[in-house]
Design a protein around this motif. Structure first.
Motif, PDB file in Angstrom:
ATOM      1  N   ILE A 220      -2.365   5.042  -3.568  1.00 22.42           N
ATOM      2  CA  ILE A 220      -3.314   6.087  -3.178  1.00 22.42           C
ATOM      3  C   ILE A 220      -3.008   7.322  -4.015  1.00 22.42           C
ATOM      4  O   ILE A 220      -2.032   8.029  -3.773  1.00 22.42           O
ATOM      5  N   SER A 221      -3.855   7.574  -4.982  1.00 25.66           N
ATOM      6  CA  SER A 221      -3.708   8.732  -5.858  1.00 25.66           C
ATOM      7  C   SER A 221      -4.632   9.836  -5.344  1.00 25.66           C
ATOM      8  O   SER A 221      -4.750  10.040  -4.133  1.00 25.66           O
ATOM      9  N   THR A 222      -5.304  10.522  -6.216  1.00 31.24           N
ATOM     10  CA  THR A 222      -6.240  11.571  -5.831  1.00 31.24           C
ATOM     11  C   THR A 222      -7.257  11.772  -6.942  1.00 31.24           C
ATOM     12  O   THR A 222      -6.923  11.613  -8.133  1.00 31.24           O
ATOM     13  N   ALA A 223      -8.478  12.108  -6.572  1.00 35.19           N
ATOM     14  CA  ALA A 223      -9.494  12.419  -7.580  1.00 35.19           C
ATOM     15  C   ALA A 223      -9.102  13.644  -8.386  1.00 35.19           C
ATOM     16  O   ALA A 223      -9.615  13.857  -9.495  1.00 35.19           O
ATOM     17  N   PHE A 224      -8.156  14.430  -7.869  1.00 39.69           N
ATOM     18  CA  PHE A 224      -7.788  15.687  -8.515  1.00 39.69           C
ATOM     19  C   PHE A 224      -6.737  15.516  -9.598  1.00 39.69           C
ATOM     20  O   PHE A 224      -6.203  16.514 -10.101  1.00 39.69           O
ATOM     21  N   VAL A 225      -6.482  14.267 -10.012  1.00 40.94           N
ATOM     22  CA  VAL A 225      -5.722  14.079 -11.260  1.00 40.94           C
ATOM     23  C   VAL A 225      -6.556  14.583 -12.437  1.00 40.94           C
ATOM     24  O   VAL A 225      -6.039  14.726 -13.544  1.00 40.94           O
TER      25      VAL A 225
ATOM     26  N   TRP B 130       0.873  -1.175   0.000  1.00 40.04           N
ATOM     27  CA  TRP B 130       0.000   0.000   0.000  1.00 40.04           C
ATOM     28  C   TRP B 130       0.909   1.223   0.000  1.00 40.04           C
ATOM     29  O   TRP B 130       1.627   1.473   0.984  1.00 40.04           O
ATOM     30  N   HIS B 131       0.873   1.977  -1.084  1.00 42.24           N
ATOM     31  CA  HIS B 131       1.747   3.149  -1.190  1.00 42.24           C
ATOM     32  C   HIS B 131       0.916   4.410  -1.002  1.00 42.24           C
ATOM     33  O   HIS B 131       0.189   4.841  -1.897  1.00 42.24           O
ATOM     34  N   CYS B 132       1.046   4.986   0.195  1.00 42.40           N
ATOM     35  CA  CYS B 132       0.261   6.176   0.552  1.00 42.40           C
ATOM     36  C   CYS B 132       1.135   7.407   0.748  1.00 42.40           C
ATOM     37  O   CYS B 132       0.655   8.531   0.671  1.00 42.40           O
TER      38      CYS B 132
ATOM     39  N   THR C  61       9.283   9.867  -8.555  1.00 45.53           N
ATOM     40  CA  THR C  61      10.493   9.064  -8.346  1.00 45.53           C
ATOM     41  C   THR C  61      10.331   8.149  -7.142  1.00 45.53           C
ATOM     42  O   THR C  61      10.758   6.982  -7.175  1.00 45.53           O
ATOM     43  N   GLY C  62       9.692   8.640  -6.081  1.00 43.66           N
ATOM     44  CA  GLY C  62       9.461   7.805  -4.909  1.00 43.66           C
ATOM     45  C   GLY C  62       8.612   6.590  -5.235  1.00 43.66           C
ATOM     46  O   GLY C  62       8.864   5.488  -4.731  1.00 43.66           O
ATOM     47  N   THR C  63       7.600   6.767  -6.064  1.00 46.02           N
ATOM     48  CA  THR C  63       6.771   5.628  -6.468  1.00 46.02           C
ATOM     49  C   THR C  63       7.576   4.651  -7.318  1.00 46.02           C
ATOM     50  O   THR C  63       7.399   3.423  -7.212  1.00 46.02           O
ATOM     51  N   ARG C  64       8.469   5.170  -8.129  1.00 48.00           N
ATOM     52  CA  ARG C  64       9.333   4.280  -8.920  1.00 48.00           C
ATOM     53  C   ARG C  64      10.161   3.387  -7.997  1.00 48.00           C
ATOM     54  O   ARG C  64      10.374   2.198  -8.285  1.00 48.00           O
ATOM     55  N   ARG C  65      10.618   3.932  -6.876  1.00 47.29           N
ATOM     56  CA  ARG C  65      11.372   3.115  -5.901  1.00 47.29           C
ATOM     57  C   ARG C  65      10.475   2.026  -5.310  1.00 47.29           C
ATOM     58  O   ARG C  65      10.924   0.895  -5.078  1.00 47.29           O
ATOM     59  N   ILE C  66       9.204   2.353  -5.063  1.00 48.33           N
ATOM     60  CA  ILE C  66       8.271   1.351  -4.531  1.00 48.33           C
ATOM     61  C   ILE C  66       8.019   0.250  -5.561  1.00 48.33           C
ATOM     62  O   ILE C  66       7.911  -0.941  -5.221  1.00 48.33           O
TER      63      ILE C  66
END
Length: 419
Positions: A134-139, A92-94, A113-118
Motif C-alpha cells: 500500500i503506497s500512496t498516489a502522492f509519490v 499485504w504490507h499496509c 527499512t521496514g518494507t525491506r524487513r517485509i
C-alpha cells in the motif's frame, strides 16, 4: 491461501482487514507491541469500520503475531520467523509511519527499512508470495498538473514532505527487489481516504478528522490568545485560506477503496510489478475541502483566497495546526485509474459519485472533542452565504479548550503515528 497483513490497527489497514475477513480469507495479523493489547486495538479498529458483527466473529479467529518492522527478522527468533514464513502465501504490507511532519530519518526507518524487513519475510517463504504494497498516489510529489500514469515514478518535481519521499523510495526498493525474483508484486496507490462515519473513541482516524480534531481541541479562545489577538465579540474568528483557483484534491471513501484494493490484488497477475491508482473518478475542488473543514467549528469562518501574502497571526497559526493539508491546495494534477475502471466494470461495481458538500462536511467531524450539543455541530442556514465564505447562523457555542490533547495520528490511540 493465507494472508499476512501489517497495519491492521490503522485506518486503512483495519478496512482492508475487515474486507478480507468479509470475504472469508485466512489472515495473520502482524502487529507491534503486546499481542493482547494489539488484539484489542484490532477489534476496536475493525468495529469502527461498520462492516458488522460477522466480521468481528471472524476476527476472533485471526492469529496475531508480534512483529517489529525496525528489527531484523521482524524481532522474532529465527525459527519463529521461518515458521511464520512457511505459513504465508500473500503479504499485504499496509503499516507505515504516516506523520506528514515526521523527520526524514523517522519516515525512512519505518517506511523504507521496514518494507525491506517485509521483503526478507517474502524471501523466506516456501513459495514466492504475492506481495501487495500500500503506497500512496502522492509519490507524485510536487508535480503540479497533468495526469499521473500508473507506471510513473519520478522524483524530478521534489516532494512536499518526508512521508511522500519515503513512499517513493519504497516503491523504488520494491521494483528493484521484484526485478530479480519470480514473484508477483502489486503496488496500490490510494489518494486521500476518508469516511463519513462518525469517529469512534480511541479508534483510528483519517486525515480530515485529524485536522478537524486538532482545530477543535484548540478552540477559539486559545487560538486567539496564542495568536496574540482579541476574539471578536461574536465569538467567531474569520480566516482566509490560500487555495489555488484550479486546485483539486482526490478524496475517496475508504469503504469503496478497501473493496477496490482487494479486487485489484485478486485480479489475474502476469508477474513482475503492477501498479494501480486507487482514486476517485472525480477530483474534488480544493476550495470545497477548505470550506468543509470548518463545518463542525461554529467559531471559525473560512474564506478561500487565491493568494495569502499578508496572513494574520491567527491565519499563520491555523496553517500550522492544519499543516498536513499544506502543499495540497495548489495542485491541479489528476491520476490515471484505467486499471480500477476495468476492475469495477468486470465486477459490475459502480464507481462513487462526486463528493457532495454534505459528505465532505461529515468527513471533518472531529468527534467527542466538542462539548456543544449535537444540533449545533452541523449548523444549517437559511440565509444566503457570501460567495466563497462558509457562514453560520446558529448560536455560537464555545468548545471546551484542551478537552483532549491534539491528536495528530490517523491511528486512534497510537501516539507515534504508526500502525
Amino acid at each position: 491461501m493465507t494472508i499476512a497483513l501489517t497495519g491492521g490497527t490503522g485506518f486503512v489497514g483495519s478496512h482492508l482487514l475487515a474486507e478480507l475477513l468479509r470475504r472469508q480469507q485466512r489472515v495473520i495479523a502482524l502487529v507491534r507491541g503486546d499481542t493482547d493489547r494489539a488484539r484489542l486495538r484490532l477489534r476496536r479498529a475493525v468495529a469502527a469500520t461498520g462492516l458488522g458483527a460477522g466480521v468481528l466473529e471472524y476476527l476472533d479467529g485471526v492469529p496475531v503475531v508480534q512483529a517489529d518492522l525496525e528489527q531484523p527478522h521482524l524481532g522474532l527468533e529465527i525459527e519463529e520467523f521461518r515458521r511464520l514464513a512457511r505459513r504465508i502465501d500473500t503479504i499485504w504490507h499496509c503499516a507505515a509511519h504516516i506523520d506528514l511532519n515526521a523527520t526524514e530519518t523517522a519516515a525512512h526507518r519505518v517506511n523504507v527499512t521496514g518494507t525491506r524487513r517485509i521483503l526478507q519475510l517474502a524471501d523466506a517463504c516456501l513459495r514466492p508470495p504475492h506481495v501487495v504494497y500500500i503506497s500512496t498516489a502522492f509519490v507524485a510529489g510536487r508535480r503540479p498538473s497533468g495526469t499521473v500514469g500508473e507506471d510513473d515514478l519520478d522524483d524530478s518535481h521534489g516532494f512536499v514532505n518526508s512521508y511522500e519521499r519515503s513512499k517513493y523510495a519504497t516503491e523504488v526498493l520494491i521494483r528493484e527487489w521484484a526485478s530479480t525474483r519470480a514473484t508477483k508484486v502489486t503496488v496500490l496507490r490510494p489518494s486521500v481516504l476518508v469516511t463519513s462515519r462518525p469517529p469512534v473513541a480511541r479508534g483510528p482516524r483519517h486525515p480530515h478528522a485529524v485536522v478537524s480534531r486538532r482545530l477543535a481541541s484548540y478552540g477559539p479562545h486559545r487560538l486567539a490568545r496564542q495568536a496574540g489577538q482579541a476574539l471578536p465579540a461574536s465569538g467567531v474568528l474569520a480566516a482566509r485560506i490560500a487555495v489555488g483557483p484550479q486546485a483539486v484534491i482526490n478524496v475517496l471513501p475508504v469503504e469503496y477503496a478497501a473493496a477496490a484494493m482487494v479486487r485489484l490484488a485478486s485480479a489475474t497477475h502476469p508477474g513482475a510489478t503492477r501498479t494501480h491508482h486507487v482514486v476517485h473518478p472525480t477530483d474534488t475542488p480544493a476550495r470545497a475541502c477548505v470550506l468543509a473543514s470548518a463545518a463542525h467549528l461554529p467559531w471559525l469562518e473560512v474564506t478561500p483566497v487565491p493568494d495569502l501574502s499578508d496572513p494574520t497571526p491567527a491565519e499563520k497559526l491555523l496553517e500550522q495546526l492544519a499543516s498536513i493539508a499544506v502543499g495540497y491546495r495548489m495542485t491541479g494534477r489528476r491520476y490515471d485509474r484505467r486499471s480500477l475502471d476495468a476492475a469495477d466494470a468486470a465486477a459490475g461495481v459502480t464507481p462513487p459519485p462526486p463528493l457532495t458538500p454534505a459528505y465532505l462536511a461529515a468527513t471533518f467531524d472531529p468527534g467527542s472533542v466538542l462539548s456543544m450539543p449535537p444540533a449545533q455541530r452541523m449548523p444549517t442556514s437559511t440565509a444566503t452565504p457570501t460567495a466563497g465564505t462558509l457562514m453560520r447562523t446558529t448560536p455560537k457555542a464555545t468548545p471546551r479548550e484542551n478537552a483532549v490533547p491534539p491528536h495528530d495520528s490517523f491511528l486512534g490511540d497510537d501516539p507515534c503515528t504508526r500502525c
